[in-house]
Design an enzyme around this catalytic site. Structure first.
Site, PDB file in Angstrom:
ATOM      1  N   ARG A  16      -2.815   4.644   5.649  1.00 50.62           N
ATOM      2  CA  ARG A  16      -3.485   4.017   4.264  1.00 50.62           C
ATOM      3  C   ARG A  16      -4.043   2.510   4.517  1.00 50.62           C
ATOM      4  O   ARG A  16      -4.468   1.906   3.353  1.00 50.62           O
ATOM      5  CB  ARG A  16      -2.481   3.894   3.081  1.00 50.62           C
ATOM      6  CG  ARG A  16      -2.191   5.499   2.657  1.00 50.62           C
ATOM      7  CD  ARG A  16      -1.145   5.648   1.534  1.00 50.62           C
ATOM      8  NE  ARG A  16      -1.728   5.098   0.492  1.00 50.62           N
ATOM      9  CZ  ARG A  16      -2.130   5.852  -0.416  1.00 50.62           C
ATOM     10  NH1 ARG A  16      -2.627   7.130  -0.249  1.00 50.62           N
ATOM     11  NH2 ARG A  16      -2.820   5.091  -1.567  1.00 50.62           N
ATOM     12  N   HIS A  43     -40.308  -5.110   3.307  1.00 52.91           N
ATOM     13  CA  HIS A  43     -40.193  -6.211   2.557  1.00 52.91           C
ATOM     14  C   HIS A  43     -39.349  -7.242   2.515  1.00 52.91           C
ATOM     15  O   HIS A  43     -38.595  -7.831   1.589  1.00 52.91           O
ATOM     16  CB  HIS A  43     -39.976  -5.436   1.116  1.00 52.91           C
ATOM     17  CG  HIS A  43     -40.996  -4.563   0.507  1.00 52.91           C
ATOM     18  ND1 HIS A  43     -42.383  -5.013   0.179  1.00 52.91           N
ATOM     19  CD2 HIS A  43     -41.176  -3.153   0.497  1.00 52.91           C
ATOM     20  CE1 HIS A  43     -43.171  -3.879  -0.192  1.00 52.91           C
ATOM     21  NE2 HIS A  43     -42.418  -2.762   0.373  1.00 52.91           N
ATOM     22  N   ASN A  63       3.649  -1.308  -5.529  1.00 53.41           N
ATOM     23  CA  ASN A  63       1.918  -1.312  -5.226  1.00 53.41           C
ATOM     24  C   ASN A  63       1.277  -1.446  -6.477  1.00 53.41           C
ATOM     25  O   ASN A  63       1.779  -1.209  -7.622  1.00 53.41           O
ATOM     26  CB  ASN A  63       1.687   0.211  -4.984  1.00 53.41           C
ATOM     27  CG  ASN A  63       1.993   0.710  -3.414  1.00 53.41           C
ATOM     28  OD1 ASN A  63       2.310  -0.349  -2.829  1.00 53.41           O
ATOM     29  ND2 ASN A  63       1.824   2.054  -3.166  1.00 53.41           N
ATOM     30  N   GLY A  64       0.320  -2.270  -6.324  1.00 50.88           N
ATOM     31  CA  GLY A  64      -0.465  -2.686  -7.781  1.00 50.88           C
ATOM     32  C   GLY A  64      -0.683  -4.226  -7.730  1.00 50.88           C
ATOM     33  O   GLY A  64      -0.277  -4.857  -6.971  1.00 50.88           O
ATOM     34  N   LYS A  87      -6.819   3.210   2.397  1.00 50.39           N
ATOM     35  CA  LYS A  87      -7.419   4.372   2.444  1.00 50.39           C
ATOM     36  C   LYS A  87      -7.951   4.369   0.768  1.00 50.39           C
ATOM     37  O   LYS A  87      -8.728   5.079   0.654  1.00 50.39           O
ATOM     38  CB  LYS A  87      -6.314   5.369   2.743  1.00 50.39           C
ATOM     39  CG  LYS A  87      -6.985   6.754   2.569  1.00 50.39           C
ATOM     40  CD  LYS A  87      -8.237   7.143   3.100  1.00 50.39           C
ATOM     41  CE  LYS A  87      -8.614   8.433   3.266  1.00 50.39           C
ATOM     42  NZ  LYS A  87     -10.028   8.664   3.748  1.00 50.39           N
ATOM     43  N   GLU A 120     -17.368  -0.222   8.852  1.00 44.69           N
ATOM     44  CA  GLU A 120     -15.633  -0.114   8.624  1.00 44.69           C
ATOM     45  C   GLU A 120     -14.844  -0.077   9.768  1.00 44.69           C
ATOM     46  O   GLU A 120     -13.820  -0.579   9.816  1.00 44.69           O
ATOM     47  CB  GLU A 120     -15.528   1.341   7.882  1.00 44.69           C
ATOM     48  CG  GLU A 120     -16.052   1.181   6.392  1.00 44.69           C
ATOM     49  CD  GLU A 120     -15.568   2.602   5.612  1.00 44.69           C
ATOM     50  OE1 GLU A 120     -15.157   2.583   4.400  1.00 44.69           O
ATOM     51  OE2 GLU A 120     -15.972   3.508   6.262  1.00 44.69           O
ATOM     52  N   CYS A 179       0.744  -1.182   0.131  1.00 44.82           N
ATOM     53  CA  CYS A 179       0.023   0.241  -0.067  1.00 44.82           C
ATOM     54  C   CYS A 179       0.930   1.272  -0.057  1.00 44.82           C
ATOM     55  O   CYS A 179       0.285   2.246  -0.515  1.00 44.82           O
ATOM     56  CB  CYS A 179      -0.827   0.100   1.155  1.00 44.82           C
ATOM     57  SG  CYS A 179      -2.298   1.081   1.167  1.00 44.82           S
ATOM     58  N   GLU A 202     -24.642   5.783   4.217  1.00 45.65           N
ATOM     59  CA  GLU A 202     -23.238   6.120   4.706  1.00 45.65           C
ATOM     60  C   GLU A 202     -22.992   5.785   6.056  1.00 45.65           C
ATOM     61  O   GLU A 202     -21.988   5.386   6.356  1.00 45.65           O
ATOM     62  CB  GLU A 202     -23.040   7.670   4.354  1.00 45.65           C
ATOM     63  CG  GLU A 202     -21.718   8.106   4.640  1.00 45.65           C
ATOM     64  CD  GLU A 202     -20.546   7.691   4.103  1.00 45.65           C
ATOM     65  OE1 GLU A 202     -19.280   7.888   4.669  1.00 45.65           O
ATOM     66  OE2 GLU A 202     -20.582   6.924   3.327  1.00 45.65           O
ATOM     67  N   TRP A 262      -0.241  -4.096   1.947  1.00 47.25           N
ATOM     68  CA  TRP A 262      -1.490  -4.579   2.240  1.00 47.25           C
ATOM     69  C   TRP A 262      -1.624  -5.926   1.381  1.00 47.25           C
ATOM     70  O   TRP A 262      -1.870  -5.790  -0.049  1.00 47.25           O
ATOM     71  CB  TRP A 262      -2.758  -3.484   1.933  1.00 47.25           C
ATOM     72  CG  TRP A 262      -3.947  -3.948   2.304  1.00 47.25           C
ATOM     73  CD1 TRP A 262      -4.453  -3.733   3.544  1.00 47.25           C
ATOM     74  CD2 TRP A 262      -4.849  -4.179   1.356  1.00 47.25           C
ATOM     75  NE1 TRP A 262      -5.872  -4.100   3.584  1.00 47.25           N
ATOM     76  CE2 TRP A 262      -6.112  -4.394   2.129  1.00 47.25           C
ATOM     77  CE3 TRP A 262      -5.082  -4.448  -0.012  1.00 47.25           C
ATOM     78  CZ2 TRP A 262      -7.379  -4.779   1.637  1.00 47.25           C
ATOM     79  CZ3 TRP A 262      -6.396  -4.958  -0.497  1.00 47.25           C
ATOM     80  CH2 TRP A 262      -7.256  -4.950   0.276  1.00 47.25           C
ATOM     81  N   LYS A 279     -19.989   3.586   7.674  1.00 48.00           N
ATOM     82  CA  LYS A 279     -18.915   3.947   8.658  1.00 48.00           C
ATOM     83  C   LYS A 279     -18.903   3.138   9.863  1.00 48.00           C
ATOM     84  O   LYS A 279     -17.983   2.760  10.484  1.00 48.00           O
ATOM     85  CB  LYS A 279     -19.346   5.430   9.176  1.00 48.00           C
ATOM     86  CG  LYS A 279     -19.079   6.363   8.031  1.00 48.00           C
ATOM     87  CD  LYS A 279     -17.519   6.612   8.109  1.00 48.00           C
ATOM     88  CE  LYS A 279     -17.157   7.202   6.477  1.00 48.00           C
ATOM     89  NZ  LYS A 279     -17.552   6.387   5.546  1.00 48.00           N
TER      90      LYS A 279
END
Length: 616
Positions: A27, A512, A101-102, A611, A496, A2, A489, A75, A493
């Site tokens: 991150r 329903h 990274n990637g 992040k 997370e 990361c 949202e 990460w 939160k």
């Protein structure tokens, strides 16, 4: 991924590299490592876990003294988070090291090629394959380090930001990128390269940002530091030196226990910055300099597509509601990760709005490229100045809310919603909204920082109320109209950072199916400020209450009716419906924050999260 940091200069690299890694901790990561070029060759130290573990390892075996080095926080993508899989990775000869990274998508093919050449990989990572490939090319004697990196990257499919050092070239640092950010900080007699500006800003504000498929060779010569930038095909390119728009104070905790709380409390100031210079209430108009040259195309557009991921997707959904309500234009919201792999219909007059805090979100970037290739006008809504999305869109608007360090986005979400509100008003004024109507909205927007300050004063009360239900593992968040995306949202939160299972949905959808989940004492958060659907929302509240749910309501400060139904009420000032999300989301941010703290979690480094998601 990361985080990447690289240093070349007169100072011992270790301290600067570790400092840079600590600035990148936000991150998200699960292991860390460092490599420097010593007088006796390459030395690599790695560890699973936090950077503090890496520091202990370095202290035990003796600090590294080399003046050229690279470091990484990983990460995990390919392979579990172990010391073996941690970066940097080395070539077969142990001469060069790579941090990355990637994702190298064709790593299996490259691994097979290397095996045929007698080169064995010992980790589970795709990055080791890249390191071994560069090393194999370098060992042929046909390439110097720069050329070996270029040649290897020509064989790579996928995304990467890399930094490479080699014991044979102790005054050279190679960096490159495709689809993952890489910037180069320029000192008087040194370089510090990183995947994020926060690792650089303590040392310099002068940077070069690489574009995709570009490689930079950073060297120290008798004449001083030199930069050579090329493509992976060795075609020279010119990159301009830019000024970073952040400062060191913005990324410090400033006395707060967590970055997330700091950023929640910064929102009045952040919103003031996001609005500065963009409201002309006397003339009844919105001033968005970045898109002013495209006003005619936006007004004549036949369809808007909003795209993003995670929190940005929730902002997009509000953008859709705002545009249809205020500008009467057809709009839809798409997950970028789904849009990019469909065969989307892009007709003449389509505008795609790409929303991303970092400006580097891989799926969102791919979605805008797909739409642009098909003829759409592309517009970016981004916080990070100089990132990839604003460079690739036709036009756009920056948030200007300042750097966001906390993994769980707060002030960036508020900035995104603010900018999308301004965009809807910008287009709406040119189509249907009168000067008087837009002036009323703008007057309320100007007051918003003060109103948010009032909401933030409830922080201690919200903490005390959350403490009463902190042991519950399942929550619902419900809202109607503009407050349905707010409910989404709020649930995100809570998930997370507190790891509580939470779901957001339209309040009417609850009966329903999800109503079957409600049992005695289950926390159900209703976002019910006054408005066109208030009475219907109260009916939904009654349905939950009748089944034993514990009602936590976000309601207007002058709503006395809600107290008949709710066990707990968080208050917000009354504003026009399109502006309610700017206030109603704030109590939910504080709710999630306090829940995570009460449960003993690391708020700024939630498990398994990064992040900025720059890979698929």
């Amino acid at each position: 991924m990361c985080g990447i940091v690289g240093y070349l200069g007169p100072r011992a690299a270790q301290a600067l590299l570790l400092e840079g890694l600590k600035r990148l901790e936000y991150r998200g990561y699960d292991s860390a490592g460092i490599a420097t070029i010593q007088s006796d060759g390459l030395q690599v130290v790695r560890s699973a876990g936090r950077i503090s573990v890496l520091e202990e390892r370095l202290h035990e075996q003796g600090d590294l003294t080399g003046h050229l080095g690279i470091a990484h926080t990983r990460w995990a993508t390919h392979g579990s988070p172990t010391e073996t899989n941690a970066h940097p990775h080395t070539d077969a000869a142990g001469k060069l090291a790579v941090v990355h990274n990637g994702i190298i998508e064709n790593y299996a093919v490259l691994k097979k090629y290397l095996a045929e050449k007698g080169v064995t990989c010992v980790t589970e990572t795709d990055t080791e394959v890249l390191a071994k490939l560069i090393g194999q090319l370098y060992a042929t004697g046909k390439f110097d380090l720069e050329a070996a990196v270029q040649a290897a990257l020509r064989e790579v499919t996928g995304a990467y930001a890399i930094a490479v050092v080699c014991a044979d070239e102790p005054d050279t640092l190679i960096v490159a990128r495709k689809g993952s950010p890489m910037i180069i900080g320029l000192g008087e007699s040194s370089f510090i390269a990183a995947s994020d500006a926060s690792a650089i800003i303590a040392h310099t504000s002068q940077v070069i940002t690489l574009d995709d498929y570009q490689v930079a060779r950073l060297t120290l010569t008798d004449h001083g530091p030199e930069v050579r930038t090329t493509t992976i095909d060795n075609v020279p390119v010119t990159r301009e030196v830019e000024d970073l728009e952040i400062n060191l104070e913005q990324i410090e905790l400033d006395g707060y226990p967590h970055y997330m709380l700091k950023e929640i409390m910064e929102q009045p100031h952040s919103l003031t910055n996001a609005l500065r210079g963009r409201i002309d209430r006397r003339e009844g108009r919105v001033v968005l300099g970045g898109i002013s040259g495209y006003a005619r195309e936006l007004v004549r557009a036949r369809r808007f597509i909003y795209t993003g991921q995670g929190t940005a997707w929730h902002a997009c959904l509000l953008g859709e509601y705002l545009l249809e309500d205020l500008a009467k234009l057809p709009a839809e919201t798409e997950y970028a990760s789904e849009f990019r792999y469909r065969n989307p219909i892009i007709e003449d007059g389509t505008v795609l709005v790409a929303v991303s805090q970092s400006g580097e979100t891989a799926d969102t970037l791919a979605a805008l490229r797909e739409a642009k290739d098909r003829g759409a006008l592309t517009l970016g809504v981004v916080n990070a100045v100089g990132s990839t999305i604003p460079r690739e869109t036709d036009t756009g608007v920056y948030l200007h809310v300042g750097p966001e360090i906390g993994v769980a986005s707060t002030k960036a979400f508020l900035g995104q919603v603010t900018v999308l509100t301004l965009l809807a008003l910008f287009v709406g004024r040119r189509k249907y909204l009168s000067a008087d109507t837009i002036s009323q909205y703008l007057e309320e927007l100007e007051k918003m920082p003060e109103l948010i300050t009032q909401v933030l004063k409830q922080s201690d009360y919200i903490r005390d109320e959350v403490a009463k239900v902190i042991d519950r593992e399942n929550w619902l968040f419900l809202g109607r109209g503009y407050n349905y995306p707010v409910a989404l949202e709020g649930a995100l939160k809570l998930k997370e950072i507190s790891y509580i299972h939470a779901e957001g949905m339209p309040a009417a959808e609850m009966k329903h199916g999800p109503i079957a989940l409600i049992d005695q004492g289950m926390p159900v958060v209703f976002v019910v400020p006054s408005g066109s659907q208030y009475e219907k929302a109260i009916s939904n509240v009654e349905e939950v209450r009748a089944r034993g749910g514990r009602i936590i309501a976000v309601a207007d400060e002058d709503d006395t009716n809600i107290e008949r139904y709710a066990d707990t009420v968080f208050r917000i000032p009354a504003v026009a419906e399109p502006l309610q999300p700017l206030l109603s989301v704030v109590p939910l941010q504080l709710l999630a924050y306090h829940a995570a703290v009460l449960r003993g979690h690391d708020v700024d480094k939630p498990r398994n999260l990064a992040k900025s998601v720059t890979v698929e």
